[in-house]
Write a protein that holds these residues in place. Structure first.
Motif, mmCIF file in Angstrom:
data_model
loop_
_atom_site.group_PDB
_atom_site.id
_atom_site.type_symbol
_atom_site.label_atom_id
_atom_site.label_comp_id
_atom_site.label_asym_id
_atom_site.label_seq_id
_atom_site.Cartn_x
_atom_site.Cartn_y
_atom_site.Cartn_z
ATOM 1 N N GLN A 150 38.029 -15.943 21.626
ATOM 2 C CA GLN A 150 39.147 -15.082 21.270
ATOM 3 C C GLN A 150 39.088 -14.857 19.772
ATOM 4 O O GLN A 150 38.484 -15.643 19.039
ATOM 5 N N TRP A 197 47.723 -3.605 18.401
ATOM 6 C CA TRP A 197 46.335 -3.676 18.850
ATOM 7 C C TRP A 197 46.189 -3.302 20.327
ATOM 8 O O TRP A 197 45.162 -2.760 20.736
ATOM 9 N N CYS A 198 47.209 -3.560 21.136
ATOM 10 C CA CYS A 198 47.183 -3.097 22.528
ATOM 11 C C CYS A 198 47.036 -1.581 22.573
ATOM 12 O O CYS A 198 46.263 -1.043 23.374
ATOM 13 N N LEU A 251 43.351 -0.605 21.472
ATOM 14 C CA LEU A 251 42.241 -1.018 22.341
ATOM 15 C C LEU A 251 42.481 -0.815 23.830
ATOM 16 O O LEU A 251 41.559 -1.021 24.623
ATOM 17 N N TYR A 281 44.496 -2.743 25.441
ATOM 18 C CA TYR A 281 44.749 -4.091 25.898
ATOM 19 C C TYR A 281 46.179 -4.206 26.430
ATOM 20 O O TYR A 281 46.991 -3.304 26.247
ATOM 21 N N CYS A 333 47.042 -10.877 23.570
ATOM 22 C CA CYS A 333 46.787 -9.728 24.434
ATOM 23 C C CYS A 333 45.325 -9.765 24.852
ATOM 24 O O CYS A 333 44.503 -10.443 24.233
ATOM 25 N N GLY A 334 45.044 -9.071 25.934
ATOM 26 C CA GLY A 334 43.676 -9.111 26.443
ATOM 27 C C GLY A 334 43.264 -7.821 27.108
ATOM 28 O O GLY A 334 44.087 -6.957 27.435
ATOM 29 N N ASP A 335 41.977 -7.723 27.302
ATOM 30 C CA ASP A 335 41.364 -6.591 27.981
ATOM 31 C C ASP A 335 41.732 -6.674 29.457
ATOM 32 O O ASP A 335 41.434 -7.676 30.111
ATOM 33 N N ARG A 370 39.937 -12.013 24.144
ATOM 34 C CA ARG A 370 41.384 -12.131 23.995
ATOM 35 C C ARG A 370 41.687 -12.083 22.503
ATOM 36 O O ARG A 370 40.928 -12.593 21.671
#
Length: 142
Positions: free
Chosen positions: A8, A23-24, A27, A29, A59-61, A68
């Motif tokens: 991460q 950032w979500c 990207l 995410y 947050c993540g893909d 992450r």
């Protein structure tokens, strides 16, 4: 033989949830569901001690491919250039004016979200745009 490991990227910041949501948007995410036993993130945060409330966000893909991103609140602000930065790869495989047009379009999408354009690096063939996120962390549109 080495094994492939997940990793991460961690950001020190002032406002973890705000930066995570920024950032979500960049990207694609998503913020994961709250920890087990909590219907919402607000409910989770309310269960924490006052000093721990809103101290982190991740947050993540949604496809599970990308790393992450973890955002943790720290008391000090950013004072020097990042030693590591993210490259948002939107122009892969493109060159010259075609690449530049794609990068400029992405820059135009990110500025209203709070990103700041710093400078264009362009040699007539290859290019990138240096940007800053909403807390001043540098990243590149590549």
């Amino acid at each position: 033989m080495s094994s492939i490991k997940q990793f991460q990227v961690t950001f020190d910041c002032a406002e973890p949830e705000r930066l995570a949501r920024f950032w979500c948007e960049i990207l694609g995410y998503v913020v994961p569901p709250p920890p087990g036993g909590f219907a919402t993130w607000d409910a989770y945060n309310s269960s924490q001690s006052p000093e721990d409330r809103d101290s982190w966000c991740a947050c993540g893909d949604p496809s599970g491919v990308g790393p992450r991103l973890y955002f943790q609140r720290v008391p000090e602000g950013k004072v020097v250039k990042n030693r590591v930065h993210l490259d948002v790869r939107v122009g892969t495989g493109l060159l010259g004016e075609e690449r530049l047009a794609v990068l400029e379009a992405e820059c135009a999408r990110l500025v209203p979200l709070g990103a700041v354009r710093v400078r264009l690096l362009y040699d007539g063939n290859d290019s990138c745009i240096v940007m800053q996120d909403i807390e001043g962390n540098e990243f590149c549109i590549d």
